[in-house]
Write an enzyme that holds these catalytic residues in place. Structure first.
Site, PDB file in Angstrom:
ATOM      1  N   HIS B  37       0.817  -1.204   0.000  1.00 11.74           N
ATOM      2  CA  HIS B  37       0.000   0.000   0.000  1.00 11.74           C
ATOM      3  C   HIS B  37       0.856   1.262   0.000  1.00 11.74           C
ATOM      4  O   HIS B  37       0.537   2.246  -0.646  1.00 11.74           O
ATOM      5  CB  HIS B  37      -0.909  -0.042   1.235  1.00 11.74           C
ATOM      6  CG  HIS B  37      -1.936   1.024   1.262  1.00 11.74           C
ATOM      7  ND1 HIS B  37      -3.094   0.958   0.529  1.00 11.74           N
ATOM      8  CD2 HIS B  37      -1.992   2.192   1.940  1.00 11.74           C
ATOM      9  CE1 HIS B  37      -3.816   2.032   0.751  1.00 11.74           C
ATOM     10  NE2 HIS B  37      -3.182   2.804   1.599  1.00 11.74           N
ATOM     11  N   HIS B  82     -10.363   3.254  -1.022  1.00 14.15           N
ATOM     12  CA  HIS B  82     -10.498   2.801   0.368  1.00 14.15           C
ATOM     13  C   HIS B  82     -11.326   1.525   0.373  1.00 14.15           C
ATOM     14  O   HIS B  82     -12.310   1.391   1.091  1.00 14.15           O
ATOM     15  CB  HIS B  82     -11.101   3.897   1.258  1.00 14.15           C
ATOM     16  CG  HIS B  82     -10.211   4.240   2.404  1.00 14.15           C
ATOM     17  ND1 HIS B  82     -10.672   4.567   3.647  1.00 14.15           N
ATOM     18  CD2 HIS B  82      -8.858   4.267   2.507  1.00 14.15           C
ATOM     19  CE1 HIS B  82      -9.651   4.801   4.452  1.00 14.15           C
ATOM     20  NE2 HIS B  82      -8.542   4.633   3.783  1.00 14.15           N
TER      21      HIS B  82
END
Lengths: 232, 734
Positions: B37, B82
């Protein structure tokens, strides 16, 4: 004309009101942080929309204890003009400057859309330039806009012309399908007895330019001028 | 903290950087820096392809990127996923997604003026789907409305491919006024101080970034403590405080706390500035006692920023921040050297060689393999439409949640706050004036072509960019920049890596050919649950500069007797269309048009010229050309306030020849738009189109009867289509 625009932590329509007052109407503005207490020289104080204190506890509840609120009460008691829009309306109710309460919309969801409101009383500074029965196109954007007041109080308010606006159909008829949040008697805005303190859920500052689809809000802002010229 | 932190290979790599065995704390910090990430280790080599493209300000090393408008305004924008948090806890997951992307924008000193969202969910009758969708929308509304940034647009897809993994991509757009400096994320100047502001640090979301770096097994609810909790009120105060510091020149650089918390913000700022840091954990405002140092370092508590300031300004900076009722403290100092020296309880805790560790961050060249391609099924002509079959198909499509009205969603978003919104969310791009008092305006739109990307990721990327640029041109704007969010499955799967590579190549080629800057982007991998991966989903957010007078940005209605012409350089295709996705057996064809960028540039020029001439244009979207026209007729006839009321709707009489090939009506592509003209304007339109070298075909005409006619036969009633259109999302939101 000198207008104070109050900024509470979490206000978010403050700059929109400043733009309309300053750039569209050509009046001067003063931005008031919520800790200020000096309102000398102002004709009108606007409590703009937004989420003061994040709506924590209850919309408007915490802001109603800000230092500026005591000064605003004093200002109003001397005849100063006070306008609460959306969250500003919620704050005025929490501060006890207007009667009634705002509950969550009946659909329990935020709603942002155009509405039509009918002017039902011209006995306030905000409606002083409008005519009774005039239908205005004003947008709403809120989660807690369902106005409530007891039956007895409502009668008194109706009798003394304190119910300023009701949600209606475009041709001015009262019809539950056009009540966007379940307000009692489709009430969209009210004033105090003297007509110098006004609160409403729709946003007149979002309807003050042809580019944005409606200029009907200007009728309301211009009421300030009529009111002041009548008073003097 | 005794579980395995780094995989064996990366642990060995760290040991070789340190020239010894790492301690557990070093491993934890390194995990915070090297996870997928934060490090983009699987995609970094691929996204370098975007680096060279277009005139971009800011960009890959910064929080976001931007493009300059003609008046000198810089528009800054970025999109971010998200997905993983939203799948676990949809309300907070989506809300903190909005909060996070906003911080990337105002960290550059830009005032956020718009939000958009691309949402992908499973089928409405599948398990948690309705719950996920309605809570995600609630979360976006809660954060966006409260923080006072209008949500002006987005997209919504419902498909079996997202049953096991939903996607929540949020885009934010901000502006820097002409002459206003852009804040950098690079920490510079030995002796300068690091100031922290915002929420107090708590034990939230620790290892949140790690969660987004792996796929889900069963029992995702157990991961809830890894999802952070947002506070839009604090977010609003941070926006105003940060912009105030930027305006007064008090912040030299700025960075938000994203995934991996302090470790990614301070360590990366220092890395980008090639400088050392002395960091004092004791100065960090904490929400509770007893937090371990590694928890403080890796906490993902929301609404926190760091600023680099001159020592002599520190007092003033703290005063500004505290004036906005934010917690603020000096937490460190920039020093010479190659290490971050961390102090805890007055004692040195660790000296971490961040420059060397970040430089050594893995860049993986993962194996790729083209997918096993099915032998193209030789389908014959699919036959023409009877009026009845046309009506059924229109109804089926227009009632599909991905195609139908999005009003149930955008009515929950304040899309007007800021009084910039000139064209609110409805069909096509939304348009905002940048300043209340000037004529500068931008158009914004998001899109994705996952159904096509399944079989042709590069072609889908081409069509996506070409199609969005045409939608902007039809609205009177010129595409100037794009951001993207690349949502894919497990990168260890060579077929998925191949699709990612093809997508990036495709986006880059199209942007290069059409002169569109790639200003920022985000890659989200591991959208996989129990071996089920999502469709390859590249979402693009595109910004255009409006070229027509602001009084003319609204679309004028279609009126009876208007004649509709399709202008194109290539037919659309059923392959990858919503219709094909819904009924693959009935509507399959293997035909595919590719975007032809040279001709596309000419098509954009023509569309721009026609729009400037007040010709009404429609760029077909999901569901195809006929659906887009019916939607336009329904939108202009629906009652602005009364739900489910359709007033005086017009209808359309379709030309039987145009409809004889279903591809024409329901195929999707990027190479056509529809022009509507009064009969008297028709010769001029056809002449102009002919001179530009494009083919025009007569599609039909608007009629005053509220029906869809195929020739002389009624195919559908507008009233019926309207009900399906309006109720299309009820299965998700009731």
């Amino acid at each position: 004309m000198k207008v104070g625009v109050v900024v509470f932590p979490g206000s978010n329509c403050d700059l929109d009101v400043v733009h309309v007052v300053q750039d569209v109407l050509g009046w001067s503005t003063r931005i008031l942080w919520h800790t200020e207490t000096n309102l000398v020289g102002l004709d009108l104080v606007v409590l703009p929309g937004g989420f003061s204190y994040g709506d924590y506890l209850r919309p408007g509840a915490l802001a109603s204890y800000s230092p500026i609120m005591a000064a605003i009460k004093d200002f109003a008691s001397k005849g100063g003009l006070v306008l609460g829009i959306c969250n500003g309306f919620q704050i005025l109710l929490e501060a006890g400057m207007l009667q009634g309460a705002l509950m969550q919309n009946r659909q329990i969801r935020f709603v942002c859309k155009p509405t039509w409101v009918r002017v039902d009383s011209t006995r306030s500074f905000l409606t002083a330039s409008a005519y009774k029965g005039q239908v205005l196109s004003l947008p709403i954007a809120h989660h807690s806009g369902s106005y409530y007041v007891t039956k007895e109080a409502l009668k008194g308010m109706n009798d003394s012309g304190r119910i300023l606006f009701r949600y209606v159909s475009p041709d001015g008829a009262q019809d539950d399908a056009f009540n966007p949040n379940g307000s009692i008697e489709a009430i969209a805005g009210v004033s105090n007895e003297e007509g110098n303190v006004v609160g409403l859920m729709p946003h007149p500052e979002r309807a003050a330019e042809r580019l944005l689809g409606s200029e009907d809000g200007l009728v309301l802002f211009r009421g300030v001028l009529s009111w002041i010229s009548q008073a003097s | 903290m005794d579980e395995v932190i780094l995989e064996e290979e990366e642990r060995a790599l760290l040991a070789s950087v340190l020239c010894r065995e790492p301690t557990t704390l070093e491993e934890a910090i390194t995990q915070g820096l090297w996870n997928e990430h934060c490090s983009y280790k699987s995609s970094k080599l691929l996204i370098e392809r975007f680096q060279a493209l277009g005139t971009r300000l800011g960009g890959i090393d910064e929080n976001a990127g931007g493009v300059r408008l003609k008046d000198g305004t810089v528009v800054v924008f970025k999109m971010e996923s998200h997905n993983h948090p939203s799948f676990i806890e949809p309300f907070q997951g989506a809300a903190t997604g909005v909060g996070g992307i906003l911080r990337d924008i105002f960290a550059m000193g830009a005032r956020p003026i718009a939000l958009l969202d691309a949402l992908f969910f499973g089928e409405p009758d599948f398990g948690r789907t309705p719950y996920l969708a309605s809570r995600v929308i609630d979360g976006i509304a809660w954060y966006g409305n409260c923080v006072g940034v209008p949500t002006v647009g987005g997209m919504f897809v419902s498909d079996v491919g997202y049953n096991a993994n939903c996607l929540v991509n949020a885009m934010a757009v901000g502006v820097l006024e002409p002459g206003q400096a852009m804040l950098s994320a690079k920490a510079r100047g030995v002796g300068n101080l690091i100031v922290y502001a915002g929420q107090k640090t708590g034990p939230d979301g620790i290892y949140g970034s790690r969660m987004a770096s792996k796929s889900f097994g069963v029992g995702v609810e157990q991961l809830r403590p890894q999802v952070q909790v947002g506070d839009p009120f604090k977010g609003k105060l941070l926006i105003e405080a940060t912009l105030s510091l930027a305006r007064r020149g008090l912040a030299l650089s700025c960075q938000d706390f994203g995934a991996s918390g302090l470790v990614s913000s301070v360590f990366e700022m220092a890395y980008k500035g090639n400088i050392g840091v002395r960091l004092n954990l004791d100065a960090i405002p904490l929400r509770m006692k007893g937090l371990q140092p590694w928890e403080i370092l890796l906490s993902e508590s929301q609404e926190r920023m760091v600023y680099v300031v001159l020592p002599e300004n520190a007092e003033e900076v703290l005063k500004v921040l505290q004036g906005y009722e934010l917690d603020a403290a000096v937490i460190g100092e920039l020093v010479q050297g190659e290490e971050i020296e961390v102090f805890y309880r007055g004692e040195p805790l660790i000296r971490f060689p961040h420059l060397r560790v970040l430089k050594a961050a893995p860049r993986l060249n993962r194996p790729m393999a083209p997918p096993f391609t099915k032998q193209g099924r030789a389908t014959g002509p699919i036959g023409s439409f009877s009026a009845e079959r046309l009506g059924t198909t229109l109804g089926r499509l227009i009632g599909h949640p991905g195609v139908g009205s999005k009003e149930d969603i955008y009515r929950q978003y304040d899309h007007e706050v800021g009084i910039r919104t000139l064209v609110p969310p409805s069909l096509g791009p939304s348009i905002l004036r940048v300043y209340p008092t000037r004529d500068t305006a931008i158009a914004v739109v998001v899109g994705s072509r996952p159904f096509l990307a399944v079989s042709d990721p590069r072609g889908a990327a081409h069509q996506l960019i070409a199609g969005l640029s045409l939608a902007l041109a039809s609205s009177g704007a010129t595409a100037i920049g794009m951001t993207n969010c690349l949502n894919f499955g497990t990168p260890e799967d060579p077929k998925i890596m191949y699709a990612l590579k093809e997508t990036i190549e495709g986006l880059a080629e199209a942007c290069e050919a059409l002169g569109i800057a790639v200003v920022s982007g985000n890659v989200s991998l591991y959208n996989t649950t129990e071996d089920a991966s999502i469709l390859p989903t590249a979402v693009v957010g595109m910004v255009g500069e409006v070229q027509i007078p602001l009084e003319e940005v609204g679309q004028k209605p279609l009126l009876p007797n208007d004649r509709l012409w399709v202008i194109e350089y290539g037919k659309p295709a059923l392959k990858g269309s919503q219709l094909n996705r819904l009924m693959p057996a009935e509507w399959a064809d293997e035909g595919l048009v590719s975007a032809d960028f040279k001709r596309h540039r000419d098509l954009l020029t023509l569309a721009t010229a026609l729009r400037a001439d007040s010709i009404r244009l429609i760029t077909p979207g999901g569901g195809g050309t006929l659906i887009s026209i019916v939607k336009r007729l329904l939108e202009q006839a629906k009652h602005a306030d009364r739900p489910l009321a359709l007033l005086d709707s017009h209808g359309i009489q379709l030309d039987p020849e145009f409809c004889s090939d279903p591809v024409n009506g329901f195929g999707e592509g990027c190479a056509r738009f529809v022009a509507a003209v009064e009969p008297s304007e028709e010769p001029r339109l056809l002449k102009q189109t002919g001179l530009s070298g494009f083919k025009s075909s007569y599609l039909g005409k608007v009629i005053s009867e509220p029906e869809v006619w195929l020739g002389q036969n009624t195919a559908a009633r507008m009233e019926d289509l309207f009900l399906k259109y309006t109720l299309s999302l009820r299965a998700f939101l009731e």
